[in-house]
Design a protein around this motif. Structure first.
Motif, mmCIF file in Angstrom:
data_model
loop_
_atom_site.group_PDB
_atom_site.id
_atom_site.type_symbol
_atom_site.label_atom_id
_atom_site.label_comp_id
_atom_site.label_asym_id
_atom_site.label_seq_id
_atom_site.Cartn_x
_atom_site.Cartn_y
_atom_site.Cartn_z
ATOM 1 N N ASP A 234 12.242 1.787 -21.561
ATOM 2 C CA ASP A 234 13.104 1.319 -20.461
ATOM 3 C C ASP A 234 13.235 -0.038 -19.990
ATOM 4 O O ASP A 234 12.940 -0.978 -20.981
ATOM 5 C CB ASP A 234 12.248 1.743 -19.121
ATOM 6 N N SER A 236 15.849 -3.175 -17.821
ATOM 7 C CA SER A 236 16.646 -3.479 -16.486
ATOM 8 C C SER A 236 18.088 -3.116 -16.885
ATOM 9 O O SER A 236 18.609 -3.286 -17.913
ATOM 10 C CB SER A 236 16.461 -4.952 -16.320
ATOM 11 N N SER A 244 14.951 -0.552 -13.614
ATOM 12 C CA SER A 244 14.619 0.444 -14.380
ATOM 13 C C SER A 244 15.787 1.265 -14.592
ATOM 14 O O SER A 244 16.298 1.921 -13.567
ATOM 15 C CB SER A 244 13.554 1.479 -13.980
ATOM 16 N N THR A 245 16.450 1.286 -15.830
ATOM 17 C CA THR A 245 17.658 1.943 -16.148
ATOM 18 C C THR A 245 17.286 3.428 -16.116
ATOM 19 O O THR A 245 18.149 4.270 -15.439
ATOM 20 C CB THR A 245 18.240 1.619 -17.658
ATOM 21 N N TRP A 246 16.021 3.762 -16.457
ATOM 22 C CA TRP A 246 15.765 5.306 -16.601
ATOM 23 C C TRP A 246 15.590 5.790 -15.068
ATOM 24 O O TRP A 246 16.185 7.050 -14.853
ATOM 25 C CB TRP A 246 14.529 5.551 -17.070
ATOM 26 N N GLN A 247 15.280 5.222 -13.956
ATOM 27 C CA GLN A 247 15.332 5.669 -12.612
ATOM 28 C C GLN A 247 16.905 5.916 -12.186
ATOM 29 O O GLN A 247 17.197 6.728 -11.486
ATOM 30 C CB GLN A 247 14.983 4.379 -11.752
ATOM 31 N N ILE A 248 18.178 5.018 -12.809
ATOM 32 C CA ILE A 248 19.284 5.386 -12.477
ATOM 33 C C ILE A 248 19.723 6.444 -13.137
ATOM 34 O O ILE A 248 20.337 7.403 -12.686
ATOM 35 C CB ILE A 248 20.110 4.203 -12.721
ATOM 36 N N GLU A 250 18.316 9.144 -14.655
ATOM 37 C CA GLU A 250 17.676 10.262 -14.124
ATOM 38 C C GLU A 250 18.467 11.057 -13.058
ATOM 39 O O GLU A 250 18.614 12.250 -12.818
ATOM 40 C CB GLU A 250 16.465 10.203 -13.785
ATOM 41 N N LYS A 251 19.024 10.233 -12.241
ATOM 42 C CA LYS A 251 19.713 10.789 -11.168
ATOM 43 C C LYS A 251 21.118 11.053 -11.488
ATOM 44 O O LYS A 251 21.854 11.875 -10.800
ATOM 45 C CB LYS A 251 19.739 9.840 -10.032
#
Length: 383
Positions: A234, A236, A244-248, A250-251
């Protein structure tokens, strides 16, 4: 001949970080050592000072130092002093360094310096149309002025870098990254998991990961059982500043699609091959690379790849023959290429075989290492 490589990364259990640059360097130095070329690898930014020999290669771990003032300068001068000591005592004929951060900007080395265009901050900012800090450009520009010659992994990366740094009257040689093909064998390419789509790479905007939700959504209209697996560290996010780019990302997936998406994070390098062999299709919708190691690794393992079609990628495969080239933002065409492969196992096998032949012809480390040796000899012969 004795060649040294200065690098911030290298695949080894005692070294915390390694990505495509480190992998490409290791592939090359192992092959050089097998050809009886003496090789030293200087890995800076480490947690300890240590020197050891492995596979006939001398590896220097150089501990990271902190400075109260002008650390960017004194760090480079420390590395210069360290390198010059061994250039003289070990009779090093040439030093290769990466373009990233312009690490050699203030160095005066006692051997010819060759810079390999793995991908500078200047290059990536240009490709991604991002603003670059003036300091970063200055460091990288100064580094190119210190170099005697350059190596580019693709002609595209060499041409763009030459224009960005206004390099004149210096040799820029295109030498692709290479693979030790005996380490990339797929004895049963006909065995794979139907509908499994694999992405490997850092979870970061420049790799085109934000194109995947819509592409995958289109694929699942026709192939509702399709699965998407993502492998890679992951990072930034440059646009939002979120850690976390993954948190963005994922949505961004449709809620129903997300049930068929698995993010494995960063896994041991030796485990990546298992997932490549398991996949039916590999996808690399990147906006910014100089070559893309994992692309040719997937091709070597006889996997059909749907790749980006930007610049460098056109040197890796022949569209429709040894893979597919599609612009990442053309979501419909990208999805259609994936679906063509998911619908036709024989097409997957045909393109996979052609991919392997392409890698054997162009990216075999046995051929690449000879190109590197001849190039280094030409540089040292000019002295």
């Amino acid at each position: 001949m004795h060649i040294a490589f200065l690098t911030p990364e290298y695949p080894h259990e005692r070294i915390s970080h390694s990505a495509g640059i480190g992998t490409s360097i290791r592939n090359l130095v192992v092959a050089l050592a097998q050809k009886k070329v003496k090789v030293s690898v200087f890995v800076y930014g480490q947690q300890e000072n240590e020197i050891f020999v492995e596979d006939g290669i001398t590896i220097h771990l150089i501990k990271n130092r902190t400075y109260r003032f002008m650390g960017w300068y004194w760090h480079r001068k420390y590395l210069q002093k360290y390198l010059n000591r061994y250039i003289l005592s070990e009779q090093i004929d040439a030093v290769e360094a990466p373009d990233w951060t312009g690490i050699t900007a203030f160095m005066r080395l006692k051997a010819p310096l060759v810079i390999r265009f793995h991908g500078s901050d200047t290059y990536f900012c240009h490709i991604e149309k991002r603003h670059q800090k003036l300091k970063n450009y200055w460091f990288e520009k100064l580094a190119t002025q210190k170099a005697k010659a350059f190596i580019a992994p693709t002609a595209y990366a060499g041409k763009i870098s030459q224009e960005l740094f206004d390099i004149k009257n210096k040799t820029i040689q295109t030498i692709h990254y290479g693979l030790a093909l005996e380490r990339f064998e797929n004895l049963n390419p006909e065995i794979f998991e139907n509908g499994l789509i694999l992405y490997i790479g850092t979870i970061i905007r420049k790799k085109g990961v934000f194109e995947l939700p819509e592409i995958f959504n289109k694929v699942r209209v026709k192939f509702p059982e399709a699965k998407l697996v993502l492998i890679g560290g992951d990072s930034s996010d440059v646009q939002t500043g979120i850690s976390s780019t993954w948190q963005i990302l994922e949505k961004e997936f449709d809620i129903d699609d997300l049930k068929n998406v698995t993010y494995l994070g960063k896994i041991p390098y030796q485990d990546v091959q298992k997932y490549i062999k398991q996949a039916q299709v590999c996808v690399f919708p990147s906006f910014a690379e100089t070559l893309g190691m994992v692309t040719i690794e997937s091709m070597a393992l006889q996997k059909p790849v749907v790749n980006t079609n930007i610049g460098w990628a056109q040197e890796l495969m022949v569209d429709g023959e040894s893979g597919f080239l599609v612009h990442p933002q053309d979501h419909l065409l990208y999805a259609n290429r994936i679906m063509e492969l998911l619908a036709d196992a024989n097409l997957c096998l045909t393109i996979g075989r052609n991919s392997r032949k392409r890698v054997e012809a162009i990216f075999d480390i046995e051929k690449i290492v000879q190109q590197n040796i001849l190039f280094c000899q030409s540089i040292t012969d000019q002295l």
